[in-house]
Each structure stands twice: as structure tokens, then as C-alpha cells.
Design a protein around this motif. Sequence first.
Motif, PDB file in Angstrom:
ATOM      1  N   THR A 155       0.835  -1.216   0.000  1.00 43.55           N
ATOM      2  CA  THR A 155       0.000   0.000   0.000  1.00 43.55           C
ATOM      3  C   THR A 155       0.863   1.257   0.000  1.00 43.55           C
ATOM      4  O   THR A 155       0.466   2.288  -0.536  1.00 43.55           O
ATOM      5  N   GLU A 156       2.054   1.152   0.583  1.00 42.97           N
ATOM      6  CA  GLU A 156       2.953   2.306   0.598  1.00 42.97           C
ATOM      7  C   GLU A 156       3.607   2.559  -0.752  1.00 42.97           C
ATOM      8  O   GLU A 156       4.201   3.609  -0.974  1.00 42.97           O
ATOM      9  N   MET A 157       3.485   1.594  -1.671  1.00 44.33           N
ATOM     10  CA  MET A 157       4.049   1.751  -3.022  1.00 44.33           C
ATOM     11  C   MET A 157       3.027   2.304  -4.006  1.00 44.33           C
ATOM     12  O   MET A 157       3.369   2.611  -5.149  1.00 44.33           O
ATOM     13  N   ILE A 158       1.745   2.390  -3.608  1.00 40.44           N
ATOM     14  CA  ILE A 158       0.674   2.718  -4.541  1.00 40.44           C
ATOM     15  C   ILE A 158       0.443   4.227  -4.587  1.00 40.44           C
ATOM     16  O   ILE A 158       0.301   4.879  -3.552  1.00 40.44           O
ATOM     17  N   TYR A 159       0.393   4.757  -5.815  1.00 41.79           N
ATOM     18  CA  TYR A 159       0.139   6.181  -6.032  1.00 41.79           C
ATOM     19  C   TYR A 159      -1.051   6.323  -6.978  1.00 41.79           C
ATOM     20  O   TYR A 159      -1.164   5.599  -7.967  1.00 41.79           O
ATOM     21  N   PHE A 160      -1.927   7.284  -6.682  1.00 38.47           N
ATOM     22  CA  PHE A 160      -3.101   7.536  -7.511  1.00 38.47           C
ATOM     23  C   PHE A 160      -2.926   8.862  -8.256  1.00 38.47           C
ATOM     24  O   PHE A 160      -2.512   9.866  -7.670  1.00 38.47           O
ATOM     25  N   HIS A 161      -3.281   8.854  -9.550  1.00 36.65           N
ATOM     26  CA  HIS A 161      -3.115  10.030 -10.390  1.00 36.65           C
ATOM     27  C   HIS A 161      -4.438  10.297 -11.124  1.00 36.65           C
ATOM     28  O   HIS A 161      -4.873   9.463 -11.929  1.00 36.65           O
ATOM     29  N   PRO A 162      -5.105  11.416 -10.855  1.00 40.75           N
ATOM     30  CA  PRO A 162      -6.384  11.715 -11.518  1.00 40.75           C
ATOM     31  C   PRO A 162      -6.193  12.017 -12.999  1.00 40.75           C
ATOM     32  O   PRO A 162      -5.060  12.246 -13.462  1.00 40.75           O
ATOM     33  N   PRO A 163      -7.286  12.015 -13.776  1.00 39.72           N
ATOM     34  CA  PRO A 163      -7.183  12.340 -15.201  1.00 39.72           C
ATOM     35  C   PRO A 163      -6.545  13.709 -15.427  1.00 39.72           C
ATOM     36  O   PRO A 163      -6.724  14.629 -14.624  1.00 39.72           O
ATOM     37  N   ASN A 164      -5.787  13.819 -16.500  1.00 38.37           N
ATOM     38  CA  ASN A 164      -5.134  15.071 -16.898  1.00 38.37           C
ATOM     39  C   ASN A 164      -4.089  15.550 -15.893  1.00 38.37           C
ATOM     40  O   ASN A 164      -3.678  16.710 -15.916  1.00 38.37           O
ATOM     41  N   SER A 165      -3.684  14.666 -15.018  1.00 43.32           N
ATOM     42  CA  SER A 165      -2.653  15.009 -14.040  1.00 43.32           C
ATOM     43  C   SER A 165      -1.276  14.691 -14.595  1.00 43.32           C
ATOM     44  O   SER A 165      -1.117  13.800 -15.434  1.00 43.32           O
ATOM     45  N   GLU A 166      -0.270  15.425 -14.140  1.00 43.88           N
ATOM     46  CA  GLU A 166       1.108  15.136 -14.532  1.00 43.88           C
ATOM     47  C   GLU A 166       1.927  14.625 -13.353  1.00 43.88           C
ATOM     48  O   GLU A 166       3.161  14.561 -13.419  1.00 43.88           O
ATOM     49  N   THR A 167       1.242  14.210 -12.295  1.00 44.93           N
ATOM     50  CA  THR A 167       1.959  13.749 -11.101  1.00 44.93           C
ATOM     51  C   THR A 167       2.717  12.449 -11.347  1.00 44.93           C
ATOM     52  O   THR A 167       3.699  12.160 -10.668  1.00 44.93           O
ATOM     53  N   LEU A 168       2.300  11.666 -12.343  1.00 51.42           N
ATOM     54  CA  LEU A 168       3.007  10.431 -12.652  1.00 51.42           C
ATOM     55  C   LEU A 168       4.465  10.710 -13.001  1.00 51.42           C
ATOM     56  O   LEU A 168       5.359   9.925 -12.667  1.00 51.42           O
ATOM     57  N   PHE A 169       4.708  11.873 -13.649  1.00 53.93           N
ATOM     58  CA  PHE A 169       6.051  12.170 -14.132  1.00 53.93           C
ATOM     59  C   PHE A 169       7.015  12.526 -13.005  1.00 53.93           C
ATOM     60  O   PHE A 169       8.222  12.664 -13.240  1.00 53.93           O
ATOM     61  N   LYS A 170       6.504  12.659 -11.795  1.00 54.93           N
ATOM     62  CA  LYS A 170       7.391  12.838 -10.642  1.00 54.93           C
ATOM     63  C   LYS A 170       8.096  11.529 -10.292  1.00 54.93           C
ATOM     64  O   LYS A 170       9.114  11.524  -9.601  1.00 54.93           O
ATOM     65  N   HIS A 171       7.523  10.422 -10.772  1.00 59.03           N
ATOM     66  CA  HIS A 171       8.029   9.094 -10.441  1.00 59.03           C
ATOM     67  C   HIS A 171       8.598   8.358 -11.647  1.00 59.03           C
ATOM     68  O   HIS A 171       9.522   7.556 -11.515  1.00 59.03           O
ATOM     69  N   VAL A 172       8.005   8.622 -12.818  1.00 59.13           N
ATOM     70  CA  VAL A 172       8.412   7.930 -14.047  1.00 59.13           C
ATOM     71  C   VAL A 172       8.666   8.981 -15.121  1.00 59.13           C
ATOM     72  O   VAL A 172       7.822   9.844 -15.367  1.00 59.13           O
ATOM     73  N   SER A 173       9.823   8.905 -15.755  1.00 52.59           N
ATOM     74  CA  SER A 173      10.162   9.859 -16.798  1.00 52.59           C
ATOM     75  C   SER A 173       9.260   9.666 -18.016  1.00 52.59           C
ATOM     76  O   SER A 173       8.884   8.550 -18.362  1.00 52.59           O
ATOM     77  N   ARG A 174       8.924  10.773 -18.677  1.00 50.20           N
ATOM     78  CA  ARG A 174       8.137  10.684 -19.910  1.00 50.20           C
ATOM     79  C   ARG A 174       8.817   9.777 -20.929  1.00 50.20           C
ATOM     80  O   ARG A 174       8.159   9.070 -21.693  1.00 50.20           O
ATOM     81  N   ASP A 175      10.141   9.814 -20.962  1.00 51.85           N
ATOM     82  CA  ASP A 175      10.888   9.014 -21.933  1.00 51.85           C
ATOM     83  C   ASP A 175      10.716   7.522 -21.710  1.00 51.85           C
ATOM     84  O   ASP A 175      11.062   6.719 -22.581  1.00 51.85           O
ATOM     85  N   GLU A 176      10.203   7.141 -20.552  1.00 49.77           N
ATOM     86  CA  GLU A 176      10.033   5.735 -20.218  1.00 49.77           C
ATOM     87  C   GLU A 176       8.601   5.248 -20.436  1.00 49.77           C
ATOM     88  O   GLU A 176       8.257   4.140 -20.037  1.00 49.77           O
ATOM     89  N   LEU A 177       7.786   6.077 -21.103  1.00 50.31           N
ATOM     90  CA  LEU A 177       6.364   5.780 -21.240  1.00 50.31           C
ATOM     91  C   LEU A 177       5.941   5.680 -22.707  1.00 50.31           C
ATOM     92  O   LEU A 177       6.592   6.249 -23.587  1.00 50.31           O
ATOM     93  N   PRO A 178       4.829   4.990 -22.972  1.00 53.80           N
ATOM     94  CA  PRO A 178       4.271   4.943 -24.334  1.00 53.80           C
ATOM     95  C   PRO A 178       3.724   6.308 -24.750  1.00 53.80           C
ATOM     96  O   PRO A 178       3.484   7.190 -23.912  1.00 53.80           O
ATOM     97  N   ALA A 179       3.500   6.461 -26.042  1.00 54.34           N
ATOM     98  CA  ALA A 179       2.990   7.716 -26.581  1.00 54.34           C
ATOM     99  C   ALA A 179       1.638   8.090 -25.975  1.00 54.34           C
ATOM    100  O   ALA A 179       1.315   9.279 -25.856  1.00 54.34           O
TER     101      ALA A 179
END
Length: 284
Positions: A202-226
Motif C-alpha cells: 500500500t505504501e508503493m501505490i500512487y493515484f493520479h487523476p485524469p489530466n494530471s502530470e503527477t506520474l512524471f514525478k516518479h516515471v520519466s516521460r521518456d520511459e512511457l508509451p505515446a
Amino acid sequence: MADTKTEEPTKVIEHMRNWVNSQPHLPKDIEDWLLLRFAHSCYYDLEKAKVAADLFFTLRAESSNLLKDRDPQSTQMQKILNIVNIGQLKLPGKKNIWIYQINDPGLDIYEYILDVKLFFTSTDAWLLENDDLEESDTVIIDVKDISLKFLTKLNVSIARKLSKYQEEAIPIRLKQVHIVNAPPFIDKIYGIMKPFLKKELTEMIYFHPPNSETLFKHVSRDELPADYGGTFPKMEYLNKSVVQLMMKHRERLNENLWVAIDKKSKNKDKVQIETASFRSLAID
């Protein structure tokens, strides 16, 4: 046994093999690379690796219905593959990113049992293909099409068993889980699942609402699909690679792959799961 250095794989495999041979309920044809992967996933604490391996084979024996009829070209598997995209990305630095995306806005086609079967099939194919020992695994789950109707599809017995398998048995080094495009009511669904989960997860789980850019605090854009603003191909193309991988290992996936011979295991009491389902739950 004390922690074993990673540069001594032969000794690790030998130790794990001797242990497997002493366990009547475990299959004796376990591949060396899989035994090493259990040790690596547990940071070479071999006692923990034995517990993880025992649970891996035992839970699979208790979930035998989910490991049968897994031909990717079958009507059932095609049904779930038509609405689910899976991405399996290998990145520099010995990192893996696993991405799951459901594409069924009304959840009219979606079946939870088939979804779980697809999880086992795709991860088994990945394990059969990859003997690299990664340092971290990140999971991204896109819930853009999830509604409260999902609760009527959920089978709690299987969900609990699957959670245990994902947390404690599958030989990966899970570091983060990201739920993207999370709707406001995701807390209701998460509230059903949370009691199954260990605090460490549970301490590893992060929630990101639609149109949020909070995911990029943890995962680089370069590491993601288009689809998520990254440089990798879109999910639909990544999914084709996963399907090709399942087809490549089609024969083994339809065998009785990696299951305990019987259910006599020291972990048996830990994995007894009561039968329960939310299929009768009414959602307004």
C-alpha cells in the motif's frame, strides 16, 4: 543461510535445487534461471526465496482453472485481448515497466476471470522469455474505463489469491504501482482491495487523476508509451508484442506449467481463501 552474493549464481541455484528436491510437493523440473530469479527477487535472502517459491507453485496449483485453456487464439482469450492492452517495457538500468490499460467504457465485455487469466498468461510468457535479473519493476494501471460496475464483476476469492501471488510469490522486484486516470470513486474500489494488501505494498501505490502530470514525478516521460506523452509506441502496438510473445510460448502456456504436485505445503494454511463474490452487488 546468510545472504549470498549475486556473483555466485551456481551456489545459489545449487542451494535452491537441494531445497526443491527435499520438498515432495514441488515440481522437480524447475528451470535453473527461475530458481535464481526467486533468489534475486528476495535480494538473495534464500530463506525468503524458498517461501516465495513455495507460495508461487502452491498458489498456482490452487488456481489451476486460471492456468488452463490459455491459447491466445481461443475465443475466450480473444475476448479479453480485444479490450485490454498490455505493455512490457525493458529500460536501461535493469528496470522494467509493466502497463495495463482497459478499453471497455461500459464494462459490458469485461470479465474479471478472463482478466486474471490474461495476467497469468502474459506474465508467464514474459518469464519464459526473460532471464535478465532486473533491479526494479514499476506497474502502471490505467483505469480510465473503470466504473463502480467493476464491483459487480469482481470475484473476491480470486482477487485475494491474485493479490497474494503478486505481492509475495511472483519473482520480481516490485518498487512502485501507479493508478492513472483514477476517477473520484476509486477509493471505493480500493477500499475493497486494500484489506488484501500488505502495508509494504500500500505504501508503493500512487493515484493520479485524469489530466494530471503527477506520474512524471516518479516515471520519466521518456520511459512511457505515446499514450502517456512518452517516446515508446502506443499501447496498442506494445500489446501486439505481448500477444506475439504469448503465441511464441503457446505450447508451454497450455501445459501444467509451474504448479505444485499436490497441496501439501507449509504455506497451505496461509493461502486458504474463502469463496466470496460481489457479483450480486447492485450498483445504482
